[in-house]
Design a protein around this motif. Structure first.
Motif, short mmCIF file in Angstrom:
data_model
loop_
_atom_site.label_atom_id
_atom_site.label_comp_id
_atom_site.label_asym_id
_atom_site.label_seq_id
_atom_site.Cartn_x
_atom_site.Cartn_y
_atom_site.Cartn_z
N LYS A 102 0.82 -1.21 0.00
CA LYS A 102 0.00 0.00 0.00
C LYS A 102 0.86 1.26 0.00
CE LYS A 102 -3.64 -2.32 2.63
NZ LYS A 102 -4.34 -2.37 3.93
N GLU A 103 2.05 1.19 0.62
CA GLU A 103 2.90 2.36 0.72
C GLU A 103 3.75 2.57 -0.52
OE1 GLU A 103 5.18 1.61 4.16
OE2 GLU A 103 3.53 1.92 5.58
N ARG A 104 3.74 1.63 -1.47
CA ARG A 104 4.61 1.71 -2.63
C ARG A 104 3.79 1.86 -3.90
NH1 ARG A 104 8.64 -3.27 -2.16
NH2 ARG A 104 9.37 -2.32 -4.11
N VAL A 105 2.85 2.81 -3.85
CA VAL A 105 1.93 3.00 -4.96
C VAL A 105 2.66 3.40 -6.24
CG1 VAL A 105 -0.08 4.32 -5.74
CG2 VAL A 105 0.12 3.63 -3.34
N GLY A 106 3.74 4.13 -6.09
CA GLY A 106 4.42 4.66 -7.26
C GLY A 106 5.10 3.61 -8.12
N GLU A 107 5.44 2.47 -7.58
CA GLU A 107 6.13 1.44 -8.35
C GLU A 107 5.13 0.67 -9.20
OE1 GLU A 107 8.72 -1.00 -6.15
OE2 GLU A 107 9.56 0.64 -4.99
N ALA A 108 5.53 0.28 -10.40
CA ALA A 108 4.63 -0.42 -11.32
C ALA A 108 4.23 -1.78 -10.77
CB ALA A 108 5.30 -0.57 -12.68
N ILE A 109 5.20 -2.59 -10.38
CA ILE A 109 4.92 -3.93 -9.88
C ILE A 109 5.84 -4.23 -8.70
CG2 ILE A 109 4.85 -6.40 -10.41
CD1 ILE A 109 4.50 -5.69 -13.34
N SER A 110 5.27 -4.81 -7.66
CA SER A 110 6.06 -5.33 -6.54
C SER A 110 6.11 -6.85 -6.67
CB SER A 110 5.44 -4.93 -5.20
OG SER A 110 5.41 -3.53 -5.04
N TYR A 111 7.26 -7.42 -6.35
CA TYR A 111 7.40 -8.88 -6.36
C TYR A 111 7.54 -9.34 -4.92
CZ TYR A 111 7.88 -8.54 -11.38
OH TYR A 111 7.63 -8.28 -12.70
N LEU A 112 6.65 -10.24 -4.50
CA LEU A 112 6.55 -10.61 -3.10
C LEU A 112 6.59 -12.11 -2.91
CD1 LEU A 112 3.61 -8.26 -2.05
CD2 LEU A 112 6.06 -7.83 -1.76
N GLN A 113 7.19 -12.50 -1.78
CA GLN A 113 7.13 -13.87 -1.32
C GLN A 113 6.16 -13.88 -0.14
OE1 GLN A 113 9.03 -16.67 -2.51
NE2 GLN A 113 7.59 -17.80 -1.22
N LEU A 114 5.05 -14.61 -0.28
CA LEU A 114 4.02 -14.63 0.76
C LEU A 114 4.06 -15.95 1.52
CD1 LEU A 114 0.94 -13.13 -1.14
CD2 LEU A 114 2.66 -11.93 0.23
N ASP A 115 3.77 -15.86 2.81
CA ASP A 115 3.75 -17.05 3.66
C ASP A 115 2.37 -17.69 3.57
OD1 ASP A 115 3.95 -19.00 5.55
OD2 ASP A 115 4.37 -17.67 7.24
N ALA A 116 2.25 -18.76 2.79
CA ALA A 116 0.97 -19.42 2.56
C ALA A 116 0.43 -20.12 3.79
CB ALA A 116 1.09 -20.42 1.41
N SER A 117 1.26 -20.31 4.82
CA SER A 117 0.78 -20.97 6.04
C SER A 117 -0.28 -20.13 6.76
CB SER A 117 1.94 -21.26 6.99
OG SER A 117 2.51 -20.05 7.47
N GLY A 118 -0.35 -18.85 6.42
CA GLY A 118 -1.35 -17.99 7.04
C GLY A 118 -2.72 -18.07 6.39
N LEU A 119 -2.83 -18.86 5.32
CA LEU A 119 -4.12 -19.00 4.65
C LEU A 119 -5.01 -20.00 5.37
CD1 LEU A 119 -2.90 -19.16 0.93
CD2 LEU A 119 -4.16 -17.28 2.01
N PRO A 120 -6.32 -19.84 5.30
CA PRO A 120 -7.23 -20.82 5.91
C PRO A 120 -7.15 -22.15 5.18
CG PRO A 120 -8.46 -19.23 4.58
CD PRO A 120 -7.04 -18.72 4.65
N SER A 121 -7.71 -23.19 5.79
CA SER A 121 -7.56 -24.55 5.28
C SER A 121 -8.10 -24.70 3.85
CB SER A 121 -8.28 -25.54 6.20
OG SER A 121 -9.66 -25.19 6.32
N HIS A 122 -9.19 -24.00 3.51
CA HIS A 122 -9.75 -24.20 2.17
C HIS A 122 -8.90 -23.55 1.08
CE1 HIS A 122 -11.32 -20.15 2.99
NE2 HIS A 122 -11.52 -20.03 1.69
N LEU A 123 -7.87 -22.76 1.49
CA LEU A 123 -6.95 -22.18 0.52
C LEU A 123 -5.54 -22.76 0.64
CD1 LEU A 123 -7.96 -18.39 0.71
CD2 LEU A 123 -8.64 -20.08 -1.00
N ALA A 124 -5.42 -23.83 1.43
CA ALA A 124 -4.10 -24.42 1.65
C ALA A 124 -3.47 -24.92 0.36
CB ALA A 124 -4.20 -25.57 2.66
N HIS A 125 -4.30 -25.27 -0.62
CA HIS A 125 -3.78 -25.78 -1.89
C HIS A 125 -3.02 -24.72 -2.69
CE1 HIS A 125 -7.56 -23.82 -2.99
NE2 HIS A 125 -7.08 -23.71 -4.21
N LEU A 126 -3.08 -23.45 -2.25
CA LEU A 126 -2.38 -22.38 -2.97
C LEU A 126 -0.89 -22.36 -2.64
CD1 LEU A 126 -4.92 -19.41 -2.72
CD2 LEU A 126 -4.60 -21.05 -4.58
N GLY A 127 -0.47 -23.14 -1.64
CA GLY A 127 0.95 -23.20 -1.32
C GLY A 127 1.77 -23.64 -2.53
N GLY A 128 2.83 -22.91 -2.84
CA GLY A 128 3.67 -23.21 -3.98
C GLY A 128 3.18 -22.62 -5.29
N ARG A 129 2.05 -21.93 -5.24
CA ARG A 129 1.49 -21.34 -6.47
C ARG A 129 1.96 -19.89 -6.63
NH1 ARG A 129 -3.41 -24.28 -7.17
NH2 ARG A 129 -3.91 -23.04 -9.04
#
Length: 226
Positions: free
Chosen positions: A2-29
């Motif tokens: 949210k604080e980096r509005v000026g940049e075109a694209i941010s590349y992020l590594q997200l911790d999928a362990s924080g997702l609820p169980s019905h979204l657990a399949h998104l790990g590694g995606r």
């Protein structure tokens, strides 16, 4: 992000362990994440951040991106994140999927907002109805009292046996008749005025209840869920 509005694209590594169980399949995606600010007008103007998340997938062996539901996309804002220094987005067209997802999520959001607006409009309509009827209580009581006096005067004249009293009772009946009709006319004029005011206010509220929107893309990220 949210604080980096000026940049075109941010590349992020997200911790999928924080997702609820019905979204657990998104790990590694991988996923595109677009954050839009919607400024919504209506009876209760509000501002919302809408998270459009497109997860990389395959259809008939061809790579593509599929949108998550609105409430699931919002969960990405709560995930632990760090910058991804190396990996980048694949060369897969995303604009069409982005627009389709945004359109669908927008309709979902506006349907929810409009439902709330209609409930609020119903409450305001009921408030106006009560206010108008409360304002008419006193003049309606005056009419009923005048009508009762007129009815009594007619009955007294109709039942009188002493002819000497008849002129006096006739005058009383005519006086109460005029008073009743005067108050009845005043009531009708007051009802017309108050009901007219009520309808004008309802029309204004109905116009205000119409949802308007202003949309701004404030952040774009490509995410790797690990």
């Amino acid at each position: 992000v949210k604080e980096r509005v000026g940049e075109a694209i941010s590349y992020l590594q997200l911790d999928a362990s924080g997702l609820p169980s019905h979204l657990a399949h998104l790990g590694g995606r991988e996923a595109w994440w677009f954050v839009y600010r919607f400024q919504l007008g209506g009876l209760r103007p509000e501002e919302r951040l809408v998270h459009v998340v497109l997860v990389k997938d395959e259809v008939d062996g061809q790579p593509c991106f599929k949108a998550l539901p609105l409430h699931d996309g919002a969960r990405f804002a709560r995930l632990a994140a760090r910058e991804e220094p190396v990996r980048r987005a694949p060369a897969i067209p995303v604009a069409q999927a982005q627009e389709a997802a945004l359109s669908a999520l927008r309709e979902e959001m506006l349907a929810e907002v409009n439902e709330k607006a209609q409930r609020e409009l119903d409450r305001e309509r009921e408030r106006l109805f009560r206010c108008t009827e409360d304002c008419l209580v006193a003049p309606r009581l005056d009419v009923e009292k005048a009508r009762a006096s007129w009815t009594n005067a007619r009955q007294e004249l109709d039942h009188v046996e002493n002819e000497a009293l008849r002129p006096k009772l006739r005058s009383a009946m005519e006086r109460t008749d005029r008073d009743y009709r005067k108050k009845l006319l005043a009531l009708r004029e007051e009802e017309e005025r108050l009901y007219g005011d009520r309808e004008r206010q309802l029309a204004e509220l109905t116009n205000k209840a119409m949802i308007t929107e202003k949309r701004t893309l404030i952040a774009t990220a490509y995410c790797f869920l690990g």
